[in-house]
Write a protein that holds these residues in place. Structure first.
Motif, PDB file in Angstrom:
ATOM      1  N   LEU A 145      -9.720  -6.768   1.688  1.00 37.60           N
ATOM      2  CA  LEU A 145      -9.119  -5.438   1.654  1.00 37.60           C
ATOM      3  C   LEU A 145      -7.891  -5.465   0.740  1.00 37.60           C
ATOM      4  O   LEU A 145      -7.269  -6.513   0.552  1.00 37.60           O
ATOM      5  CB  LEU A 145      -8.652  -5.011   3.057  1.00 37.60           C
ATOM      6  CG  LEU A 145      -9.714  -4.807   4.137  1.00 37.60           C
ATOM      7  CD1 LEU A 145      -9.044  -4.448   5.449  1.00 37.60           C
ATOM      8  CD2 LEU A 145     -10.700  -3.714   3.736  1.00 37.60           C
ATOM      9  N   THR A 146      -7.583  -4.316   0.189  1.00 42.37           N
ATOM     10  CA  THR A 146      -6.299  -4.168  -0.501  1.00 42.37           C
ATOM     11  C   THR A 146      -5.387  -3.366   0.413  1.00 42.37           C
ATOM     12  O   THR A 146      -5.859  -2.691   1.328  1.00 42.37           O
ATOM     13  CB  THR A 146      -6.464  -3.396  -1.814  1.00 42.37           C
ATOM     14  OG1 THR A 146      -7.068  -2.135  -1.522  1.00 42.37           O
ATOM     15  CG2 THR A 146      -7.333  -4.159  -2.787  1.00 42.37           C
ATOM     16  N   SER A 147      -4.094  -3.440   0.162  1.00 40.52           N
ATOM     17  CA  SER A 147      -3.196  -2.629   0.983  1.00 40.52           C
ATOM     18  C   SER A 147      -2.066  -2.101   0.115  1.00 40.52           C
ATOM     19  O   SER A 147      -1.638  -2.739  -0.832  1.00 40.52           O
ATOM     20  CB  SER A 147      -2.677  -3.446   2.158  1.00 40.52           C
ATOM     21  OG  SER A 147      -1.332  -3.767   2.003  1.00 40.52           O
ATOM     22  N   TYR A 148      -1.622  -0.903   0.431  1.00 35.13           N
ATOM     23  CA  TYR A 148      -0.496  -0.311  -0.279  1.00 35.13           C
ATOM     24  C   TYR A 148       0.263   0.606   0.670  1.00 35.13           C
ATOM     25  O   TYR A 148      -0.310   1.135   1.623  1.00 35.13           O
ATOM     26  CB  TYR A 148      -0.963   0.458  -1.527  1.00 35.13           C
ATOM     27  CG  TYR A 148      -2.030   1.491  -1.276  1.00 35.13           C
ATOM     28  CD1 TYR A 148      -1.694   2.822  -1.064  1.00 35.13           C
ATOM     29  CD2 TYR A 148      -3.379   1.129  -1.233  1.00 35.13           C
ATOM     30  CE1 TYR A 148      -2.666   3.775  -0.828  1.00 35.13           C
ATOM     31  CE2 TYR A 148      -4.359   2.071  -0.999  1.00 35.13           C
ATOM     32  CZ  TYR A 148      -4.005   3.390  -0.803  1.00 35.13           C
ATOM     33  OH  TYR A 148      -4.961   4.325  -0.562  1.00 35.13           O
ATOM     34  N   VAL A 149       1.542   0.747   0.396  1.00 35.68           N
ATOM     35  CA  VAL A 149       2.405   1.501   1.310  1.00 35.68           C
ATOM     36  C   VAL A 149       2.629   2.900   0.753  1.00 35.68           C
ATOM     37  O   VAL A 149       2.896   3.073  -0.430  1.00 35.68           O
ATOM     38  CB  VAL A 149       3.750   0.777   1.490  1.00 35.68           C
ATOM     39  CG1 VAL A 149       4.738   1.674   2.213  1.00 35.68           C
ATOM     40  CG2 VAL A 149       3.556  -0.508   2.276  1.00 35.68           C
ATOM     41  N   VAL A 150       2.488   3.886   1.611  1.00 32.76           N
ATOM     42  CA  VAL A 150       2.765   5.269   1.222  1.00 32.76           C
ATOM     43  C   VAL A 150       3.979   5.731   2.029  1.00 32.76           C
ATOM     44  O   VAL A 150       3.944   5.719   3.245  1.00 32.76           O
ATOM     45  CB  VAL A 150       1.554   6.176   1.514  1.00 32.76           C
ATOM     46  CG1 VAL A 150       1.901   7.634   1.217  1.00 32.76           C
ATOM     47  CG2 VAL A 150       0.367   5.732   0.697  1.00 32.76           C
ATOM     48  N   PRO A 151       5.066   6.104   1.327  1.00 33.29           N
ATOM     49  CA  PRO A 151       6.262   6.535   2.070  1.00 33.29           C
ATOM     50  C   PRO A 151       5.971   7.811   2.842  1.00 33.29           C
ATOM     51  O   PRO A 151       5.176   8.648   2.405  1.00 33.29           O
ATOM     52  CB  PRO A 151       7.300   6.806   0.989  1.00 33.29           C
ATOM     53  CG  PRO A 151       6.727   6.288  -0.268  1.00 33.29           C
ATOM     54  CD  PRO A 151       5.250   6.207  -0.110  1.00 33.29           C
ATOM     55  N   SER A 152       6.625   7.917   3.991  1.00 37.46           N
ATOM     56  CA  SER A 152       6.423   9.102   4.818  1.00 37.46           C
ATOM     57  C   SER A 152       7.779   9.707   5.124  1.00 37.46           C
ATOM     58  O   SER A 152       8.750   8.995   5.321  1.00 37.46           O
ATOM     59  CB  SER A 152       5.720   8.687   6.112  1.00 37.46           C
ATOM     60  OG  SER A 152       5.972   9.624   7.125  1.00 37.46           O
ATOM     61  N   ASP A 153       7.850  11.036   5.106  1.00 39.13           N
ATOM     62  CA  ASP A 153       9.130  11.696   5.367  1.00 39.13           C
ATOM     63  C   ASP A 153       9.574  11.480   6.797  1.00 39.13           C
ATOM     64  O   ASP A 153      10.724  11.253   7.087  1.00 39.13           O
ATOM     65  CB  ASP A 153       9.016  13.201   5.093  1.00 39.13           C
ATOM     66  CG  ASP A 153       8.852  13.448   3.606  1.00 39.13           C
ATOM     67  OD1 ASP A 153       9.227  12.556   2.825  1.00 39.13           O
ATOM     68  OD2 ASP A 153       8.340  14.522   3.242  1.00 39.13           O
TER      69      ASP A 153
END
Lengths: 385, 109
Positions: free
Chosen positions: B59-67
């Motif tokens: 799997l790949t993983s990436y972070v998505v900022p959240s308000d």
């Protein structure tokens, strides 16, 4: 149940999960918690209470154990062995961080000043001991659990919690919602400090550069990786100190910006001669006798008013009557006198008068002051006796 | 009967399957599994599985900022993951047929 309680219960749940997984490498633990935190938060939103959450996810320890099994991590060490060295190092980290926060704050409050270069020295000295603390954290010699098990850490945490609990919940919520703005404010403040430091000293310049770099680097990581927290806390303390200093500077500026009007009121009605303010004006007749009371006007008929001394706290009125009374305390108590303090020779001989001689209120139009023509002779005595 | 023991063996396959068409963060994966009928799968098992598959390079993983709240870490499939999914699916179908056959024989006998 109020919001703060719930939040601390949730934090407690997460903390226990973290403690149960504390033997994982710090980077992996940070990654795992990055998944677990939103999971627990969302599960809590769906279940509505910490009891229901525990029913669904299990106890924090059971949750950690399930995660450990599914993730293929090694089983938990049966009894975590704490050595004295660990505790000492953890204590070092906590105290050094606390000390640096205090120093950072005070350096921030004086940092904007003109002669601040030597005040950065203390914070500079903190940098290596703080760096050692960070090394202890990053090398895994001190782990989060070690710090959380310290009594002083728990006491500080409790104090902070109860301080926050004193505030109205909506204020806390509002401040929390402003978080991105705070981040920006901090960077701007440090930027201001950086520019100020350019003119102060190279150490300060270097140090603030480091603080900005530290804050930007750590600011992005701190949510996932609490090991960078000391850097963020010290940089924040510095920024808060600066904010306090700036705020007080703004307030005192506002004070001094009011003062020109005060002095204009005072000085503007004063009398000037050759660029120097005059204390008083006395006049004598051709025989050198003091004229006890006279009134001054300029060429347009405007009275040349000024204020004299008075024994009344409110001061005397603005009048064009001269000489002004002088306050004298030598008689025991306050008395005023309009007597000339020196007795001049009778001006019977021509006196040379400097061309710039003028008696004028500083607010008046320059040419409107009565001028004595250069080289003119004093008026011939018209009366005698 | 408690199906959790059965679930454990196939959780890898299920997690890969729900990530085949669309990336998702941990809770998405969990929801998709639940929506697919795997009600008994534990939250922590899914998160553990995600980490294990990620560390295995599937799997790949990436972070998505959240308000609001913490950042969300999304997981997605890479080529190795797709390959593994195809293999595992084949293995699963073969295993399922074998087991079906055994069960049918047992019933007849």
């Amino acid at each position: 149940m109020n919001g703060t309680d719930t939040r601390s219960e949730l934090e407690d749940y997460l903390r226990r999960v973290r403690v149960a997984l504390a033997d994982l490498p710090a980077d992996e633990l940070a990654e795992v918690m990055e998944d677990v935190e939103p999971n627990v938060l969302e599960a809590f939103e769906e279940t509505g209470s910490i009891e229901e959450l525990t029913k669904r996810l299990g106890t924090p320890e059971a949750y950690a154990e399930e995660l450990r099994t599914a993730g293929g991590y090694p089983p938990a060490p049966s009894a975590p062995t704490r050595t004295v060295g660990d505790r000492f190092s953890a204590r070092y980290v906590v105290w050094v961080t606390g000390f640096s926060i205090v120093v950072g704050f005070f350096t921030g409050t004086v940092g904007g000043g003109r002669y601040a270069s030597d005040r950065y020295v203390v914070l500079m000295l903190c940098a290596p001991i703080l760096a050692l603390a960070l090394w202890l954290l990053f090398s895994g010699r001190v782990r989060r659990v070690d710090i959380e098990s310290l009594r002083e850490y728990q006491a500080a945490r409790r104090t902070g919690r109860s301080a926050v609990a004193q505030l109205p919940p909506n204020v806390v919520e509002y401040l929390r919602s402003m978080q991105p703005a705070w981040w920006l404010v901090r960077v701007v403040l440090l930027g201001v400090a950086f520019i100020a430091a350019l003119s102060v000293s190279s150490e300060a310049f270097l140090l603030i550069g480091l603080l900005i770099a530290g804050l930007v680097w750590a600011g992005f990581r701190v949510r996932q990786d609490r090991r960078v927290l000391p850097v963020v806390l010290v940089a924040n303390a510095f920024a808060v100190g600066m904010a306090v200093a700036l705020l007080s500077a703004v307030i005192s500026d506002a004070d001094s910006s009011r003062s020109p009007y005060v002095t204009a009121d005072y000085r503007g009605s004063g009398l000037w001669f050759d660029g120097e303010p005059l204390d008083n004006i006395y006049a004598v007749d051709a025989q050198g006798r003091q004229i006890s009371k006279f009134y001054l006007y300029d060429g347009t008929g405007r009275p040349l008013v000024s204020r004299g001394d008075s024994c009344e706290p409110s001061g005397s009125d603005l009048t064009n009557e001269y000489p002004k009374p002088e306050v004298d305390y030598t008689q025991g108590g306050c008395t005023t006198s309009t007597n000339m303090p020196v007795l001049p020779l009778p001006p019977t001989a021509p006196v040379s008068v400097s061309p710039s001689t003028s008696v004028s209120p500083s607010t008046s139009v320059p040419s409107s002051a009565p001028e004595t023509a250069p080289g003119s002779t004093p008026p011939a005595p018209t009366t005698t006796g | 009967m408690d199906t959790s023991q059965l679930l454990k063996g196939v959780l890898d396959l299920a997690v890969l399957a729900v990530l085949r068409d669309e990336d998702g963060y941990g809770y998405d994966v969990l929801r998709r599994l639940r929506a697919g009928g795997m009600g008994e799968v534990g939250d922590a098992s899914v998160y553990g599985t995600l980490r294990r598959l990620y560390k295995a390079g599937l799997l790949t993983s990436y972070v998505v900022p959240s308000d609001e709240g913490p950042h969300r870490k999304y997981y997605g499939m890479n080529d190795a993951g797709r390959e593994r999914l195809v293999e595992s699916e084949k293995a699963w179908r073969a295993f399922q047929e074998t087991l079906d056959a055994i069960l049918r024989k047992g019933a007849v006998a």
